[in-house]
Design an enzyme around this catalytic site. Structure first.
Site, PDB file in Angstrom:
ATOM      1  N   SER A  18      13.499  28.219  54.892  1.00  0.00           N
ATOM      2  CA  SER A  18      14.155  27.071  54.258  1.00  0.00           C
ATOM      3  C   SER A  18      13.935  27.087  52.747  1.00  0.00           C
ATOM      4  O   SER A  18      14.348  26.170  52.048  1.00  0.00           O
ATOM      5  CB  SER A  18      13.621  25.761  54.854  1.00  0.00           C
ATOM      6  OG  SER A  18      12.201  25.724  54.781  1.00  0.00           O
ATOM      7  N   HIS A 151      49.463  -3.708  52.248  1.00  0.00           N
ATOM      8  CA  HIS A 151      50.348  -2.694  52.832  1.00  0.00           C
ATOM      9  C   HIS A 151      51.027  -1.866  51.747  1.00  0.00           C
ATOM     10  O   HIS A 151      52.135  -1.369  51.944  1.00  0.00           O
ATOM     11  CB  HIS A 151      51.412  -3.334  53.731  1.00  0.00           C
ATOM     12  CG  HIS A 151      50.867  -4.359  54.677  1.00  0.00           C
ATOM     13  ND1 HIS A 151      50.320  -4.046  55.898  1.00  0.00           N
ATOM     14  CD2 HIS A 151      50.736  -5.712  54.539  1.00  0.00           C
ATOM     15  CE1 HIS A 151      49.898  -5.149  56.491  1.00  0.00           C
ATOM     16  NE2 HIS A 151      50.134  -6.174  55.678  1.00  0.00           N
ATOM     17  N   SER A 273      48.891  22.283  35.710  1.00  0.00           N
ATOM     18  CA  SER A 273      49.393  23.089  36.818  1.00  0.00           C
ATOM     19  C   SER A 273      49.510  24.528  36.336  1.00  0.00           C
ATOM     20  O   SER A 273      49.815  24.768  35.176  1.00  0.00           O
ATOM     21  CB  SER A 273      50.760  22.551  37.247  1.00  0.00           C
ATOM     22  OG  SER A 273      51.503  23.567  37.892  1.00  0.00           O
ATOM     23  N   LYS A 279      52.918  19.242  33.947  1.00  0.00           N
ATOM     24  CA  LYS A 279      52.030  18.477  34.820  1.00  0.00           C
ATOM     25  C   LYS A 279      50.699  18.110  34.178  1.00  0.00           C
ATOM     26  O   LYS A 279      50.095  18.885  33.466  1.00  0.00           O
ATOM     27  CB  LYS A 279      51.735  19.261  36.108  1.00  0.00           C
ATOM     28  CG  LYS A 279      52.901  19.460  37.024  1.00  0.00           C
ATOM     29  CD  LYS A 279      53.476  18.160  37.573  1.00  0.00           C
ATOM     30  CE  LYS A 279      52.588  17.508  38.611  1.00  0.00           C
ATOM     31  NZ  LYS A 279      52.504  18.291  39.847  1.00  0.00           N
ATOM     32  N   GLU A 286      41.480  12.754  42.941  1.00  0.00           N
ATOM     33  CA  GLU A 286      41.723  13.265  44.297  1.00  0.00           C
ATOM     34  C   GLU A 286      40.428  13.781  44.917  1.00  0.00           C
ATOM     35  O   GLU A 286      40.170  13.577  46.106  1.00  0.00           O
ATOM     36  CB  GLU A 286      42.774  14.389  44.242  1.00  0.00           C
ATOM     37  CG  GLU A 286      44.148  13.854  43.878  1.00  0.00           C
ATOM     38  CD  GLU A 286      45.132  14.966  43.511  1.00  0.00           C
ATOM     39  OE1 GLU A 286      46.326  14.753  43.740  1.00  0.00           O
ATOM     40  OE2 GLU A 286      44.720  16.015  42.996  1.00  0.00           O
ATOM     41  N   TYR A 313       7.312  16.724  66.032  1.00  0.00           N
ATOM     42  CA  TYR A 313       8.046  17.634  65.156  1.00  0.00           C
ATOM     43  C   TYR A 313       8.705  18.734  65.981  1.00  0.00           C
ATOM     44  O   TYR A 313       8.096  19.302  66.883  1.00  0.00           O
ATOM     45  CB  TYR A 313       7.115  18.278  64.108  1.00  0.00           C
ATOM     46  CG  TYR A 313       7.871  19.233  63.189  1.00  0.00           C
ATOM     47  CD1 TYR A 313       8.510  18.757  62.051  1.00  0.00           C
ATOM     48  CD2 TYR A 313       7.997  20.584  63.507  1.00  0.00           C
ATOM     49  CE1 TYR A 313       9.244  19.613  61.233  1.00  0.00           C
ATOM     50  CE2 TYR A 313       8.726  21.444  62.696  1.00  0.00           C
ATOM     51  CZ  TYR A 313       9.352  20.952  61.561  1.00  0.00           C
ATOM     52  OH  TYR A 313      10.070  21.786  60.756  1.00  0.00           O
ATOM     53  N   GLN A 318      14.001  20.643  60.310  1.00  0.00           N
ATOM     54  CA  GLN A 318      14.220  21.350  59.051  1.00  0.00           C
ATOM     55  C   GLN A 318      15.675  21.211  58.604  1.00  0.00           C
ATOM     56  O   GLN A 318      16.000  21.383  57.436  1.00  0.00           O
ATOM     57  CB  GLN A 318      13.855  22.835  59.218  1.00  0.00           C
ATOM     58  CG  GLN A 318      14.045  23.661  57.970  1.00  0.00           C
ATOM     59  CD  GLN A 318      13.389  25.023  58.083  1.00  0.00           C
ATOM     60  OE1 GLN A 318      12.179  25.137  57.970  1.00  0.00           O
ATOM     61  NE2 GLN A 318      14.179  26.051  58.338  1.00  0.00           N
ATOM     62  N   LYS A 321      17.213  18.433  55.549  1.00  0.00           N
ATOM     63  CA  LYS A 321      17.219  18.430  54.093  1.00  0.00           C
ATOM     64  C   LYS A 321      18.559  18.772  53.461  1.00  0.00           C
ATOM     65  O   LYS A 321      18.998  18.096  52.531  1.00  0.00           O
ATOM     66  CB  LYS A 321      16.114  19.361  53.583  1.00  0.00           C
ATOM     67  CG  LYS A 321      14.739  18.708  53.701  1.00  0.00           C
ATOM     68  CD  LYS A 321      13.621  19.634  53.342  1.00  0.00           C
ATOM     69  CE  LYS A 321      13.009  20.374  54.502  1.00  0.00           C
ATOM     70  NZ  LYS A 321      12.813  19.694  55.758  1.00  0.00           N
TER      71      LYS A 321
HETATM   72  N1  ARG Z   1      10.089  24.135  56.480  1.00  0.00           N
HETATM   73  C1  ARG Z   1       9.706  23.238  57.494  1.00  0.00           C
HETATM   74  C2  ARG Z   1      10.644  22.029  57.522  1.00  0.00           C
HETATM   75  O1  ARG Z   1      11.385  21.883  56.636  1.00  0.00           O
HETATM   76  C3  ARG Z   1       8.315  22.774  57.253  1.00  0.00           C
HETATM   77  C4  ARG Z   1       7.623  22.270  58.478  1.00  0.00           C
HETATM   78  C5  ARG Z   1       7.243  23.385  59.355  1.00  0.00           C
HETATM   79  N2  ARG Z   1       6.446  22.915  60.444  1.00  0.00           N
HETATM   80  C6  ARG Z   1       6.367  23.595  61.573  1.00  0.00           C
HETATM   81  N3  ARG Z   1       5.641  23.116  62.528  1.00  0.00           N
HETATM   82  N4  ARG Z   1       7.027  24.720  61.731  1.00  0.00           N
HETATM   83  O2  ARG Z   1      10.659  21.262  58.453  1.00  0.00           O
END
Ligand code: ARG
Length: 453
Positions: A18, A151, A273, A279, A286, A313, A318, A321
């Site tokens: 990530s 309308h 354009s 144009k 838009e 978790y 992940q 984000k």
């Molecule tokens: N890169 C991971 C995330 O964004 C960090 C957490 C990883 N934790 C784990 N138990 N693998 O979630």
């Protein structure tokens, strides 16, 4: 030494990493880690010399990250591991002690909450910037009549400032949603929850919470690492705000067309354009329209990620984000673009006034005047409807219909109607609170300005 005998498959590694997107959380990761290290030292879990070395290492790492010279390695799975790996490289064992009494699960939840709180703060500032721009434009167009539509058919005349202030009230609600988001993100600190059950050390979570600006440590370690509600709150606020901006975008597109001709966009916010030399296209408006569903899509996607996800978790989390990061980038850009376009637009009083001068827009006013003269409203509606039909079918305006024809149409009609057909009469008769009359509009503008006081 490691649990694994074989290296990761390259495809899985690519999928699992990530770093490409979470590196933007480095400031929050450093903040969180510094607070954690100080707390560990204060509790005697690591030594003061360890802390000194860690903070020294972070000093250098911060410079490297800021200056773009941080040596990322192919094995860095995410920003958290990259920072810890570099710290250990720089300061040795003290760096390897940093992750005591912490898991990436509580670490990432903390970093992301901090990031989201800051993003909410930026959204609030950008929203207020746009509110300020609109208030300024509204203040300069207080006495400019234009038709308001239902309308997309001309309905009743209003002043341009009244129409524009609508967006200020939408934005005020957006601001409230982002304030709530910020408050939620910074309410309960995940840090110190460990992997999920708590940690085997005598930590001081109140100390880290105070340093990081959280209200308090999360009271349930399982909830602490499983919770992403603050991200849903951010996306929900962003989706609604972007949806508001899409309505503004659509109105700008309409108003900039020659058919409406209500405004001219500044060159800086228009495109040409590739083929048609004449144009000047409202591409920015838009795009404002089309960015909203992208953010709403991110909201739906994160609901999908969390839907039925077992505690605690899971790596699914992940995938929280990128949705929030892209939503924040998109929203901040859209808010700035909306301010640029509205602040730089030239409104065309003549075109709006000509459209607002359409006498048919006074039909409600004629009906209401009949009510005041004692005729039941439903009958008034019919009488004026008949009069409008007579005018439209005979190709005349209402004021061109002579007295005899008026009274032939209904005994209740008479030459008095022409006074109500004067250009500003329907506007100035809207004296109700929140209405468009000049006095009420000035009252509303003052209220709206008070939102930023
Ligand atoms: N890169 C991971 C995330 O964004 C960090 C957490 C990883 N934790 C784990 N138990 N693998 O979630």
């Amino acid at each position: 030494m490691s649990r694994f005998a074989e290296p990761q498959d390259p495809v899985f590694r690519e999928m699992n990493t990530s770093l490409g997107f979470d590196r933007r959380m480095w400031p929050q990761d450093l903040r969180g880690s510094r607070a954690h290290a100080r707390m560990l030292a204060a509790r005697g879990i690591i030594g003061q010399d360890d802390l000194d070395a860690i903070l020294r290492g972070f000093e250098q790492i911060e410079g490297e990250l800021r200056g773009g010279t941080f040596p990322f390695e192919p094995d860095d799975e995410d920003i958290h591991m990259a920072v810890e790996r570099r710290l250990t490289e720089l300061v040795g064992d003290p760096g390897a002690r940093l992750h005591t009494a912490r898991s990436r699960n509580d670490q990432v939840a903390t970093d992301f909450a901090l990031w989201t709180g800051e993003a909410a703060e930026r959204a609030i500032a950008a929203i207020e910037g746009l509110m300020r721009t609109i208030l300024d434009v509204a203040g300069r167009h207080l006495d400019w009549p234009m038709p308001a539509y239902t309308h997309l058919q001309r309905a009743q005349p209003v002043y341009l400032a009244h129409h524009l202030l609508t967006y200020v009230w939408m934005l005020e609600r957006d601001r409230a949603r982002f304030r709530f988001t910020r408050e939620q993100a910074l309410r309960r600190m995940p840090l110190g929850a460990g992997a999920l059950a708590g940690v085997n050390f005598d930590t001081d979570r109140a100390m880290t919470a105070a340093e990081l600006g959280f209200e308090a440590p999360a009271p349930n370690s399982i909830d602490a690492v499983s919770n992403r509600d603050f991200a849903l709150d951010y996306l929900s606020a962003a989706a609604t705000c972007a949806t508001h901006l899409s309505r503004l975008g659509q109105e700008i597109v309409q108003w900039a067309s020659e058919e409406f001709g209500f405004l001219t966009l500044p060159d800086a916010w228009s495109s040409g354009s590739s083929l048609m030399p004449q144009k000047k296209n409202p591409d920015c408006a838009e795009l404002l329209r089309a960015k909203a569903p992208r953010i709403t899509g991110h909201l739906a996607a994160l609901h999908g990620v969390i839907h039925a996800l077992p505690l605690t978790y899971n790596k699914d989390l992940q995938e929280d984000k990128e949705h929030v990061f892209d939503a924040a980038d998109t929203l901040e850009q859209a808010l700035a673009a909306a301010a640029g376009m509205i602040g730089g637009a030239t409104f065309r009083a003549d075109r709006m006034a000509a459209a607002a001068a359409d006498e048919l827009l006074a039909a409600t006013d004629l009906a209401d005047e009949l009510v005041k003269r004692g005729v039941p409203f439903r009958q008034c509606h019919g009488i004026v409807g008949g009069l409008v039909r007579l005018a439209v079918e005979s190709g005349r305006t209402l004021s061109e219909i002579p007295d005899e024809e008026l009274t032939a149409q209904s005994e209740h009609l008479g030459p008095w109607i022409r006074e109500l057909l004067e250009p500003r009469a329907p506007l100035e008769r809207k004296q109700s609170q929140g209405g468009t009359s000049s006095a009420r509009l000035r009252e509303q503008l003052a209220l709206a300005q008070g939102l930023l006081a």
